[in-house]
Design a protein around this motif. Sequence first.
Motif, PDB file in Angstrom:
ATOM      1  N   ARG A  55       0.221  -1.234   0.078  1.00 42.73           N
ATOM      2  CA  ARG A  55      -0.107  -0.525   0.170  1.00 42.73           C
ATOM      3  C   ARG A  55       1.033   1.356   0.155  1.00 42.73           C
ATOM      4  NH1 ARG A  55      -4.962   0.214   4.642  1.00 42.73           N
ATOM      5  NH2 ARG A  55      -6.474  -1.620   2.653  1.00 42.73           N
ATOM      6  N   LYS A  56       0.153   2.332  -0.526  1.00 46.83           N
ATOM      7  CA  LYS A  56       1.107   3.545  -0.988  1.00 46.83           C
ATOM      8  C   LYS A  56       0.759   4.087   0.608  1.00 46.83           C
ATOM      9  CE  LYS A  56       0.904   4.263  -5.681  1.00 46.83           C
ATOM     10  NZ  LYS A  56       0.358   5.419  -6.977  1.00 46.83           N
ATOM     11  N   PRO A  57       2.120   4.589   1.304  1.00 51.20           N
ATOM     12  CA  PRO A  57       1.253   5.825   2.246  1.00 51.20           C
ATOM     13  C   PRO A  57       0.076   6.294   2.361  1.00 51.20           C
ATOM     14  CG  PRO A  57       4.365   6.040   1.714  1.00 51.20           C
ATOM     15  CD  PRO A  57       2.962   4.951   1.014  1.00 51.20           C
ATOM     16  N   ARG A  58      -0.377   6.721   3.777  1.00 53.20           N
ATOM     17  CA  ARG A  58      -1.586   8.175   3.682  1.00 53.20           C
ATOM     18  C   ARG A  58      -1.419   9.257   3.468  1.00 53.20           C
ATOM     19  NH1 ARG A  58      -6.743   5.510   7.415  1.00 53.20           N
ATOM     20  NH2 ARG A  58      -6.871   4.508   6.620  1.00 53.20           N
ATOM     21  N   VAL A  59      -1.571   9.972   3.335  1.00 53.68           N
ATOM     22  CA  VAL A  59      -1.198  11.029   2.742  1.00 53.68           C
ATOM     23  C   VAL A  59      -2.280  12.001   4.252  1.00 53.68           C
ATOM     24  CG1 VAL A  59      -1.140  12.924   1.813  1.00 53.68           C
ATOM     25  CG2 VAL A  59      -0.408  11.273   0.571  1.00 53.68           C
ATOM     26  N   ALA A  60      -1.891  12.868   4.928  1.00 55.58           N
ATOM     27  CA  ALA A  60      -2.569  13.340   5.786  1.00 55.58           C
ATOM     28  C   ALA A  60      -3.091  14.804   5.502  1.00 55.58           C
ATOM     29  CB  ALA A  60      -1.471  14.530   6.451  1.00 55.58           C
ATOM     30  N   GLU A  61      -4.386  15.411   5.257  1.00 53.07           N
ATOM     31  CA  GLU A  61      -4.715  16.243   3.968  1.00 53.07           C
ATOM     32  C   GLU A  61      -4.947  17.089   5.310  1.00 53.07           C
ATOM     33  OE1 GLU A  61      -9.622  14.973   4.263  1.00 53.07           O
ATOM     34  OE2 GLU A  61      -9.384  12.924   3.644  1.00 53.07           O
TER      35      GLU A  61
END
Length: 103
Positions: free
Chosen positions: A91-97
């Motif tokens: 998985r790609k890391p989550r990007v903080a909104e």
Amino acid sequence: MRDHAHELDQLRAQLDALQNHLTEARLRLLRAAEQGLAYARVFAADDPELEARLADINLGGKPEPRRRKLEVAAADSGNSEPLRLPPRRGRKPRVAEEAPTGS
């Protein structure tokens, strides 16, 4: 009844001593294997095939993290393209909104 309890205590003491001996023997064996593997890696420094085979050896415990290597074939071909690492899997890391600014 006390004879059985005393015999049980003696057997437990023997078992503990043998388990300690086994643990020490395993530790000595692991140290010797680690040292042998280290010597083999030094010996294989000039042989990429042997080095790759040694990288697959796991002596137990936590597996060593696999290192990502550059494609050497692209460098040897004289190609002017820059070398690139193969894509990562998973998985790609989550990007903080970012919070919207209400100005």
